[in-house]
Design a protein around this motif. Structure first.
Motif, PDB file in Angstrom:
ATOM      1  N   THR A 195     -14.253  13.208 -79.806  1.00 34.21           N
ATOM      2  CA  THR A 195     -15.356  13.632 -80.657  1.00 34.21           C
ATOM      3  C   THR A 195     -16.226  14.638 -79.910  1.00 34.21           C
ATOM      4  O   THR A 195     -16.148  14.768 -78.681  1.00 34.21           O
ATOM      5  CB  THR A 195     -16.225  12.442 -81.086  1.00 34.21           C
ATOM      6  OG1 THR A 195     -16.901  11.931 -79.925  1.00 34.21           O
ATOM      7  CG2 THR A 195     -15.377  11.339 -81.714  1.00 34.21           C
ATOM      8  N   LEU A 196     -17.089  15.315 -80.662  1.00 38.69           N
ATOM      9  CA  LEU A 196     -17.999  16.270 -80.050  1.00 38.69           C
ATOM     10  C   LEU A 196     -18.949  15.565 -79.077  1.00 38.69           C
ATOM     11  O   LEU A 196     -19.290  16.118 -78.022  1.00 38.69           O
ATOM     12  CB  LEU A 196     -18.788  17.003 -81.140  1.00 38.69           C
ATOM     13  CG  LEU A 196     -19.603  18.221 -80.712  1.00 38.69           C
ATOM     14  CD1 LEU A 196     -18.718  19.282 -80.080  1.00 38.69           C
ATOM     15  CD2 LEU A 196     -20.356  18.807 -81.911  1.00 38.69           C
ATOM     16  N   ALA A 197     -19.358  14.342 -79.412  1.00 39.46           N
ATOM     17  CA  ALA A 197     -20.226  13.582 -78.509  1.00 39.46           C
ATOM     18  C   ALA A 197     -19.504  13.264 -77.200  1.00 39.46           C
ATOM     19  O   ALA A 197     -20.080  13.377 -76.105  1.00 39.46           O
ATOM     20  CB  ALA A 197     -20.695  12.296 -79.193  1.00 39.46           C
ATOM     21  N   ASP A 198     -18.230  12.857 -77.296  1.00 41.74           N
ATOM     22  CA  ASP A 198     -17.434  12.606 -76.086  1.00 41.74           C
ATOM     23  C   ASP A 198     -17.269  13.894 -75.274  1.00 41.74           C
ATOM     24  O   ASP A 198     -17.325  13.881 -74.048  1.00 41.74           O
ATOM     25  CB  ASP A 198     -16.053  12.072 -76.454  1.00 41.74           C
ATOM     26  CG  ASP A 198     -16.103  10.717 -77.136  1.00 41.74           C
ATOM     27  OD1 ASP A 198     -17.083   9.989 -76.922  1.00 41.74           O
ATOM     28  OD2 ASP A 198     -15.153  10.401 -77.884  1.00 41.74           O
ATOM     29  N   PHE A 199     -17.039  14.977 -75.980  1.00 39.06           N
ATOM     30  CA  PHE A 199     -16.846  16.280 -75.344  1.00 39.06           C
ATOM     31  C   PHE A 199     -18.085  16.655 -74.529  1.00 39.06           C
ATOM     32  O   PHE A 199     -17.981  17.138 -73.388  1.00 39.06           O
ATOM     33  CB  PHE A 199     -16.573  17.323 -76.430  1.00 39.06           C
ATOM     34  CG  PHE A 199     -16.294  18.709 -75.925  1.00 39.06           C
ATOM     35  CD1 PHE A 199     -15.050  19.057 -75.444  1.00 39.06           C
ATOM     36  CD2 PHE A 199     -17.287  19.687 -75.956  1.00 39.06           C
ATOM     37  CE1 PHE A 199     -14.789  20.352 -74.998  1.00 39.06           C
ATOM     38  CE2 PHE A 199     -17.046  20.973 -75.508  1.00 39.06           C
ATOM     39  CZ  PHE A 199     -15.796  21.304 -75.027  1.00 39.06           C
ATOM     40  N   GLU A 200     -19.249  16.417 -75.109  1.00 41.93           N
ATOM     41  CA  GLU A 200     -20.494  16.738 -74.413  1.00 41.93           C
ATOM     42  C   GLU A 200     -20.598  15.953 -73.105  1.00 41.93           C
ATOM     43  O   GLU A 200     -20.989  16.494 -72.059  1.00 41.93           O
ATOM     44  CB  GLU A 200     -21.688  16.447 -75.320  1.00 41.93           C
ATOM     45  CG  GLU A 200     -23.024  16.880 -74.738  1.00 41.93           C
ATOM     46  CD  GLU A 200     -24.151  16.744 -75.745  1.00 41.93           C
ATOM     47  OE1 GLU A 200     -24.854  17.738 -75.990  1.00 41.93           O
ATOM     48  OE2 GLU A 200     -24.310  15.622 -76.287  1.00 41.93           O
ATOM     49  N   GLY A 356      -5.479  18.110 -75.084  1.00 45.87           N
ATOM     50  CA  GLY A 356      -6.250  17.223 -75.942  1.00 45.87           C
ATOM     51  C   GLY A 356      -6.260  17.738 -77.364  1.00 45.87           C
ATOM     52  O   GLY A 356      -5.999  18.916 -77.614  1.00 45.87           O
ATOM     53  N   ARG A 357      -6.569  16.869 -78.287  1.00 48.51           N
ATOM     54  CA  ARG A 357      -6.735  17.288 -79.669  1.00 48.51           C
ATOM     55  C   ARG A 357      -8.096  17.977 -79.807  1.00 48.51           C
ATOM     56  O   ARG A 357      -9.055  17.594 -79.110  1.00 48.51           O
ATOM     57  CB  ARG A 357      -6.665  16.065 -80.583  1.00 48.51           C
ATOM     58  CG  ARG A 357      -6.608  16.385 -82.058  1.00 48.51           C
ATOM     59  CD  ARG A 357      -6.516  15.117 -82.886  1.00 48.51           C
ATOM     60  NE  ARG A 357      -6.483  15.427 -84.309  1.00 48.51           N
ATOM     61  CZ  ARG A 357      -6.580  14.543 -85.284  1.00 48.51           C
ATOM     62  NH1 ARG A 357      -6.721  13.248 -84.976  1.00 48.51           N
ATOM     63  NH2 ARG A 357      -6.542  14.909 -86.543  1.00 48.51           N
ATOM     64  N   PRO A 358      -8.237  18.993 -80.661  1.00 47.00           N
ATOM     65  CA  PRO A 358      -9.567  19.559 -80.884  1.00 47.00           C
ATOM     66  C   PRO A 358     -10.542  18.454 -81.282  1.00 47.00           C
ATOM     67  O   PRO A 358     -10.211  17.580 -82.087  1.00 47.00           O
ATOM     68  CB  PRO A 358      -9.347  20.547 -82.030  1.00 47.00           C
ATOM     69  CG  PRO A 358      -7.902  20.928 -81.940  1.00 47.00           C
ATOM     70  CD  PRO A 358      -7.206  19.686 -81.456  1.00 47.00           C
ATOM     71  N   VAL A 359     -11.736  18.484 -80.712  1.00 47.77           N
ATOM     72  CA  VAL A 359     -12.688  17.395 -80.945  1.00 47.77           C
ATOM     73  C   VAL A 359     -13.251  17.472 -82.360  1.00 47.77           C
ATOM     74  O   VAL A 359     -13.403  18.550 -82.935  1.00 47.77           O
ATOM     75  CB  VAL A 359     -13.825  17.426 -79.910  1.00 47.77           C
ATOM     76  CG1 VAL A 359     -13.274  17.151 -78.526  1.00 47.77           C
ATOM     77  CG2 VAL A 359     -14.576  18.755 -79.945  1.00 47.77           C
ATOM     78  N   SER A 360     -13.555  16.305 -82.917  1.00 51.06           N
ATOM     79  CA  SER A 360     -14.085  16.241 -84.274  1.00 51.06           C
ATOM     80  C   SER A 360     -15.597  16.350 -84.259  1.00 51.06           C
ATOM     81  O   SER A 360     -16.274  15.832 -83.371  1.00 51.06           O
ATOM     82  CB  SER A 360     -13.671  14.934 -84.957  1.00 51.06           C
ATOM     83  OG  SER A 360     -14.200  13.821 -84.262  1.00 51.06           O
ATOM     84  N   GLY A 361     -16.127  17.044 -85.276  1.00 52.46           N
ATOM     85  CA  GLY A 361     -17.555  17.216 -85.401  1.00 52.46           C
ATOM     86  C   GLY A 361     -18.198  16.122 -86.234  1.00 52.46           C
ATOM     87  O   GLY A 361     -17.545  15.139 -86.613  1.00 52.46           O
ATOM     88  N   PRO A 362     -19.485  16.281 -86.567  1.00 47.31           N
ATOM     89  CA  PRO A 362     -20.221  15.245 -87.309  1.00 47.31           C
ATOM     90  C   PRO A 362     -19.605  14.899 -88.657  1.00 47.31           C
ATOM     91  O   PRO A 362     -19.712  13.764 -89.118  1.00 47.31           O
ATOM     92  CB  PRO A 362     -21.618  15.861 -87.476  1.00 47.31           C
ATOM     93  CG  PRO A 362     -21.727  16.872 -86.374  1.00 47.31           C
ATOM     94  CD  PRO A 362     -20.353  17.397 -86.172  1.00 47.31           C
ATOM     95  N   ASP A 363     -18.947  15.873 -89.300  1.00 45.72           N
ATOM     96  CA  ASP A 363     -18.346  15.632 -90.613  1.00 45.72           C
ATOM     97  C   ASP A 363     -16.840  15.409 -90.543  1.00 45.72           C
ATOM     98  O   ASP A 363     -16.150  15.457 -91.564  1.00 45.72           O
ATOM     99  CB  ASP A 363     -18.644  16.811 -91.547  1.00 45.72           C
ATOM    100  CG  ASP A 363     -20.140  16.993 -91.788  1.00 45.72           C
ATOM    101  OD1 ASP A 363     -20.846  15.971 -91.845  1.00 45.72           O
ATOM    102  OD2 ASP A 363     -20.586  18.155 -91.908  1.00 45.72           O
ATOM    103  N   GLY A 364     -16.323  15.194 -89.336  1.00 45.31           N
ATOM    104  CA  GLY A 364     -14.896  14.919 -89.185  1.00 45.31           C
ATOM    105  C   GLY A 364     -14.020  16.153 -89.104  1.00 45.31           C
ATOM    106  O   GLY A 364     -12.793  16.036 -88.997  1.00 45.31           O
TER     107      GLY A 364
END
Length: 551
Positions: A195-200, A356-364
């Motif tokens: 996820t974007l949060a994990d990415f951060e 890795g898979r592209p990370v998912s944002g807030p709306d998936g």
């Protein structure tokens, strides 16, 4: 639409219809039977006066040699005199334009940039190719396009007539990979982010927790190419060498102008302020030479990137491939590292990478950049119709060298003479192996006059591409929804791309407040973007009936 296209391509990898085309890399061992192509003898080569002189353009890294064996074979078979223009691929358009200015038009006309088809047609340089002649003299090319890429079969039509045969790149079903330093993740006890949060969390750790262990704060999370994964978490691509359009309902929009990009910029602005983004991102990750190398990643400045393609990131042993041993026996051996990984491990032998898979944002939403499926067009020069029968001969030759239904002849057209340039490898008759010295020669096919045809939309079944098919790269690709540029886009794209990049860089670095995003959109539209968007939608809606038939 893109998803259905990807599913269609993925499905035909194991389709029975591929058995014929798999013959390109299958066959028998031993000496070639009598039906195989043989190098013509002196008397055979000079048997007839050529009926036509045919000028031919193609993808070239090296010039075709004067005595190229495959050229002599084709000249004998079709009773023609072939003239290859030897236009280097990295300077193709300028070299071609010089010829055109001098009044020379190639008979087999490679239109490398898809947007140039309309330009050349308007200049009167191309001939309309009657569809009945295509069906009669190039049936195997059309069959491959209709079966494996039906959404593209009407591309190349102008005012209802074919001026270009679409050339579809089959490996572009694979998006650009998302790459991390595995050894950095391991040292920091982190996993590949989803996820974007994990990415951060990961990129902050890469910047702040000394992953290279040198005691100096000299590492960063990401640079320019990695930012596209962040934009992808909001459904768009921005830092690309062309304007990326996306579908929104029944219309096209320009991705960089979408309101959600302001949300992506919020993250990037914060990360830049916190020292997580490489401050040299403005100049990009490549510092010269081969354009797909991420020098920022290779030098250990950043821990993730989304640059290059899957074949630029092979690690030692990722798959097995055929090689000749000292006794010239074909054996399966582990693949060697390529390009970015080769350069990286030369500097740091302990370095490892992971996809890795592209990370998912807030709306998936998620995605990384994917390149156009439509590569180019193959056209016929306007002067070819001045000689009766020449157009038919051109189409027949193009079909023979591009989509030959005979597996032995097809393999020869791609690689050269069996027993001289290549041989079958393994009992399964599914692979070939290049013979010395050709297995170590760069673009030897160019020099012998092989591989002169057009690419067909059939997934290569060599071992590297089989490996790629296991990586999940046929999912989460963000494609440009406008694959053929319109006249206004041709006129305005350079200026609009410059305006886009300047604004985005200013937003990221804090030189411009995010509250001015709406002003940027207005500036963009006033600078030609409104005309481009209107024309793009008109062009797109002409194709909607054909594309809807794909769903």
């Amino acid at each position: 639409m893109i998803a259905s296209r990807l599913r269609r391509y993925t499905a035909f990898i194991i389709s029975p219809a591929l058995l014929l085309l798999w013959g390109l890399i299958s066959g028998c061992d031993g000496q070639p039977p009598a039906s195989h192509l043989q190098e013509p003898g002196p008397q055979e080569a000079a048997a007839d006066v050529p009926k036509f002189k045919i000028s031919w353009t193609m993808h070239q890294n090296l010039p075709v040699a004067e005595d190229a064996v495959m050229v002599r074979i084709l000249e004998q078979k079709f009773n023609v005199d072939l003239d290859f223009w030897n236009l280097a691929n990295n300077n193709y358009e300028s070299l071609l334009d010089l010829k055109l200015v001098q009044g020379h038009i190639p008979d087999l006309f490679r239109v490398r940039q898809t947007q140039d088809l309309l330009k050349y047609q308007q200049q009167g340089l191309l001939v309309a190719i009657p569809e009945d002649l295509l069906n009669t003299y190039a049936p195997n090319i059309l069959k491959a396009i209709r079966e494996y890429a039906p959404a593209y079969q009407d591309y190349g039509r102008i005012n209802g007539s074919y001026y270009g045969i679409p050339v579809i790149n089959p490996t572009n079903i694979y998006r650009v990979p998302v790459v991390y330093r595995q050894d950095w993740l391991d040292k920091l006890s982190l996993t590949v982010p989803e996820t974007l949060a994990d990415f951060e969390k990961v990129i902050y750790a890469f910047a702040n927790q000394d992953p290279d262990g040198n005691g100096i704060r000299d590492t960063y999370g990401l640079s320019l190419e990695g930012m596209n994964v962040v934009f992808g978490a909001f459904g768009q691509m921005v830092f690309t060498d062309q304007l990326y359009f996306s579908r929104k309902g029944q219309d096209l929009v320009i991705g960089a102008l979408e309101p959600d990009m302001k949300k992506a910029l919020y993250y990037l602005r914060k990360w830049y302020r916190d020292g997580v983004i490489d401050p040299e991102f403005i100049t990009g990750e490549n510092s010269g030479g081969y354009k797909h190398l991420s020098h920022a990643f290779i030098k250990g400045r950043i821990g993730m990137t989304s640059m290059g393609n899957y074949y630029h990131w092979v690690q030692d042993g990722d798959y097995l491939d055929w090689s000749l041993d000292d006794q010239k026996t074909a054996r399966l051996v582990p693949a060697e590292a390529t390009f970015n990984v080769k350069e990286l491990t030369a500097k740091n032998p302990q370095a490892k990478i992971v996809f890795g898979r592209p990370v998912s944002g807030p709306d998936g939403k998620r995605g990384s950049k994917a390149y156009d499926m439509l590569m180019s067009f193959t056209a016929i020069g306007a002067e070819a119709v001045q000689e009766p029968g020449k157009l038919e001969t051109l189409l027949q030759m193009l079909d023979y060298v591009s989509a030959n239904p005979d597996p032995d002849e097809a393999t020869a057209m791609q690689y050269g003479l069996q027993g001289t340039h290549w041989a079958w490898a393994g009992a399964g008759k599914k692979d070939i192996i290049l013979l010395p010295p050709y297995n170590r020669m760069f673009s030897y096919q160019n020099t012998i006059g092989a591989n002169i045809g057009m690419t067909l939309p059939v997934i290569p079944s060599d071992r590297r591409d089989q490996w790629a098919s296991t990586l999940g790269l046929d999912h989460d690709g963000i494609y440009n929804a406008l694959e053929v540029a319109t006249p206004s886009l041709i006129r305005n794209s350079a200026g609009l791309i410059k305006l886009r990049d300047q604004a985005y860089i200013a937003f990221i670095t804090g030189e411009r407040p995010l509250e001015e995003f709406g002003e940027f959109v207005e500036e963009f539209m006033s600078a030609g973007g409104a005309e481009v968007l209107k024309e793009a939608n008109g062009s797109y809606k002409e194709l909607i009936p054909h594309q809807n038939g794909e769903q």
